[in-house]
Write a protein that holds these residues in place. Structure first.
Motif, PDB file in Angstrom:
ATOM      1  N   SER A  14       0.710  -1.252   0.134  1.00 21.47           N
ATOM      2  CA  SER A  14      -0.087  -0.209  -0.119  1.00 21.47           C
ATOM      3  C   SER A  14       0.895   1.395  -0.066  1.00 21.47           C
ATOM      4  CB  SER A  14      -0.947   0.070   1.226  1.00 21.47           C
ATOM      5  OG  SER A  14      -1.866  -0.933   0.941  1.00 21.47           O
ATOM      6  N   ALA A  15       1.988   1.308   0.650  1.00 19.93           N
ATOM      7  CA  ALA A  15       2.981   2.176   0.849  1.00 19.93           C
ATOM      8  C   ALA A  15       3.402   2.564  -0.713  1.00 19.93           C
ATOM      9  CB  ALA A  15       3.909   2.027   1.835  1.00 19.93           C
ATOM     10  N   HIS A  18       0.448   4.086  -2.678  1.00 24.69           N
ATOM     11  CA  HIS A  18       0.201   5.444  -2.080  1.00 24.69           C
ATOM     12  C   HIS A  18       1.245   6.521  -2.843  1.00 24.69           C
ATOM     13  CE1 HIS A  18       0.678   8.715   0.568  1.00 24.69           C
ATOM     14  NE2 HIS A  18      -0.671   8.778   0.918  1.00 24.69           N
ATOM     15  N   ARG A  19       2.352   6.149  -2.878  1.00 26.07           N
ATOM     16  CA  ARG A  19       3.395   6.975  -3.548  1.00 26.07           C
ATOM     17  C   ARG A  19       3.076   7.254  -5.089  1.00 26.07           C
ATOM     18  NH1 ARG A  19       9.829   6.253  -2.748  1.00 26.07           N
ATOM     19  NH2 ARG A  19       9.309   7.206  -0.748  1.00 26.07           N
ATOM     20  N   THR A  22      -0.009   9.396  -5.342  1.00 33.64           N
ATOM     21  CA  THR A  22       0.350  11.003  -4.981  1.00 33.64           C
ATOM     22  C   THR A  22       1.025  11.580  -5.999  1.00 33.64           C
ATOM     23  OG1 THR A  22       0.528  10.387  -2.765  1.00 33.64           O
ATOM     24  CG2 THR A  22       1.296  12.310  -3.301  1.00 33.64           C
ATOM     25  N   PRO A  45      -4.794   2.882  -0.747  1.00 32.75           N
ATOM     26  CA  PRO A  45      -4.431   4.280   0.209  1.00 32.75           C
ATOM     27  C   PRO A  45      -5.516   5.476  -0.319  1.00 32.75           C
ATOM     28  CG  PRO A  45      -2.767   3.880  -1.292  1.00 32.75           C
ATOM     29  CD  PRO A  45      -3.788   2.655  -1.526  1.00 32.75           C
ATOM     30  N   PRO A  47      -4.736   9.036  -0.062  1.00 31.26           N
ATOM     31  CA  PRO A  47      -3.973  10.369  -0.246  1.00 31.26           C
ATOM     32  C   PRO A  47      -4.759  11.328   0.318  1.00 31.26           C
ATOM     33  CG  PRO A  47      -3.873   9.218  -2.074  1.00 31.26           C
ATOM     34  CD  PRO A  47      -5.017   8.707  -1.740  1.00 31.26           C
ATOM     35  N   GLN A  50      -7.158  13.152  -2.063  1.00 32.14           N
ATOM     36  CA  GLN A  50      -7.961  12.008  -2.938  1.00 32.14           C
ATOM     37  C   GLN A  50      -8.637  12.727  -3.813  1.00 32.14           C
ATOM     38  OE1 GLN A  50      -7.174   8.738  -3.230  1.00 32.14           O
ATOM     39  NE2 GLN A  50      -8.705   8.395  -4.658  1.00 32.14           N
TER      40      GLN A  50
END
Length: 424
Positions: A14-15, A18-19, A22, A45, A47, A50
């Motif tokens: 997920s990290a 997420h990046r 973003t 995720p 952000p 979003q």
């Protein structure tokens, strides 16, 4: 107009995802849609910004279903461009809308993926209409899923491709031996195409019930940096959908495709021999595949081969087939075989086997021995026959990939190997 549909693929966490999400903020004014393709469920995720992004659509796919799903998603897109991000990639913080544009003559923007000493081009931005007219291969048509983009790019016209640097960033990635070995194979898809005056070569393949793998074997013959003169393929009375899969490639001019009632591999290969017009023959099993430079490497050895050498061979790269994936095991290095006792004590299989066509035809092709009516170990039978008259030559090259899997005929008949040795 929002001109870009972003497709994010196979993020390990997920990290990482997420990046990547973003990083899309900087081109939000161009974003038409965001699609996420994952083999396994992943927490989506959210952000902080979003609401600035189109609501992502998430698809999960089954093992061996990635290429099919990707083509289906692309077919539904209405935007001008498709943007691809995968695994640990995200857009550079310095990216601008102006950077993601193609001129009328361009269809593909690619960037370089580098890991250690390996450098590969990958598509970043592609015209949607171009992708819809040039779909990706399916998973079972390739040796492993990661080959999808390299195989596709290798068939594209250089005139429609533009290289761009510094648009993509990547998080730290795994550098396992399996990963490195696969990337080195992908590099070969992008080697310069060539055509030489070396002795001619035919690839010979007999298939029996290898519907899951036979197309990958065929496409590995077609994605060569130097094409063979012939690819002769026969289906030996398969009871699965093998022949249906094989017919997907009957339009290729270099391919000659045949089918017959089941009578064993030796007889099937012998049925192909009258059609061979080349100086040499490379035998390829229907569940294995070739490196993209296999024909070029093999041909480079043929001009220097003494006339009394009937078989040229080298090393094998071994892989373990698992559901939806394949893992690198090892490279099996060959050794010189001078006489029959060397052959019978060899850590079989010996190969890849490149036969001198005249020598193979001179002994009547592949022997149909009484043991199991020639249905097993035809490779050893023919080598056992050839070595009584001709020499074999080992060279240190690795261009052939063996797939170890539960449907393998050799694996199913392992217990009979020692009976066969006693017979010989």
């Amino acid at each position: 107009m929002k001109a870009i549909s972003a497709i994010l693929m196979d993020y390990p966490s997920s990290a990482h995802l997420h990046r990547a999400l973003t990083s899309l903020y900087n081109i939000n004014s161009q974003l038409h849609s965001v699609t996420i393709l994952q083999e396994k469920d992943i927490h989506l995720p959210m952000p902080k910004k979003q609401s600035m992004l189109p609501n992502p659509v998430v698809h999960t796919y089954q093992p061996n279903g990635f290429g099919k799903l990707l083509n289906e998603v692309i077919a539904q897109q209405k935007s001008e461009y498709i943007l691809f991000l995968k695994q640990s990639e995200y857009l550079s913080p310095k990216i601008t809308n102006e950077a993601l544009q193609l001129t009328p003559s361009q269809a593909i923007m690619q960037h370089n993926y580098s890991l250690k000493h390996i450098s590969l081009p990958f598509p970043l931005l592609v015209r949607t209409a171009y992708l819809q007219n040039h779909p990706f291969l399916l998973d079972h048509q390739l040796p492993f899923k990661d080959a999808l983009f390299s195989a596709w790019l290798s068939t594209m016209d250089d005139a429609v491709i533009v290289d761009k640097k510094d648009l993509i960033k990547r998080a730290t990635e795994s550098t396992t031996r399996d990963r490195i070995e696969k990337l080195q194979l992908l590099e070969k898809y992008h080697y310069k195409k060539s055509s030489t005056e070396h002795p001619s070569l035919t690839i010979l393949m007999a298939n029996y019930n290898m519907e899951n793998y036979v197309e990958a074997a065929i496409t590995s013959c077609l994605f060569q940096t130097e094409r063979p003169e012939q690819i002769c393929i026969i289906d030996d009375g398969s009871t699965d959908d093998s022949y249906k899969h094989m017919q997907n490639w009957r339009h290729e001019p270099v391919i000659q495709l045949f089918t017959k009632e089941n009578a064993g591999k030796a007889k099937a290969l012998n049925d192909l021999l009258p059609y061979v017009t080349s100086d040499f023959i490379l035998e390829l099993d229907a569940d294995d595949w070739l490196d993209a430079d296999a024909v070029s490497v093999i041909k480079s050895h043929l001009p220097h081969l003494p006339e009394d050498v009937a078989v040229l061979y080298g090393n094998f790269r071994r892989w373990k087939q698992r559901e939806g994936n394949i893992l690198f095991k090892s490279i099996t290095t060959g050794r010189p075989v001078h006489e029959r006792k060397d052959l019978l004590s060899y850590h079989f299989p010996l190969g890849p086997r490149i036969y001198r066509t005249a020598s193979l035809k001179a002994i009547g092709g592949f022997p149909i021995v009484p043991f199991k009516n020639g249905r097993l170990f035809e490779d050893v039978s023919v080598l056992n026959h050839l070595i009584t008259t001709y020499r074999f030559q080992y060279e240190n090259f690795t261009v052939y990939n063996i797939r170890e899997h539960k449907e393998s005929i050799t694996r199913k008949n392992k217990k009979q190997w020692y009976e066969f040795l006693n017979y010989l």
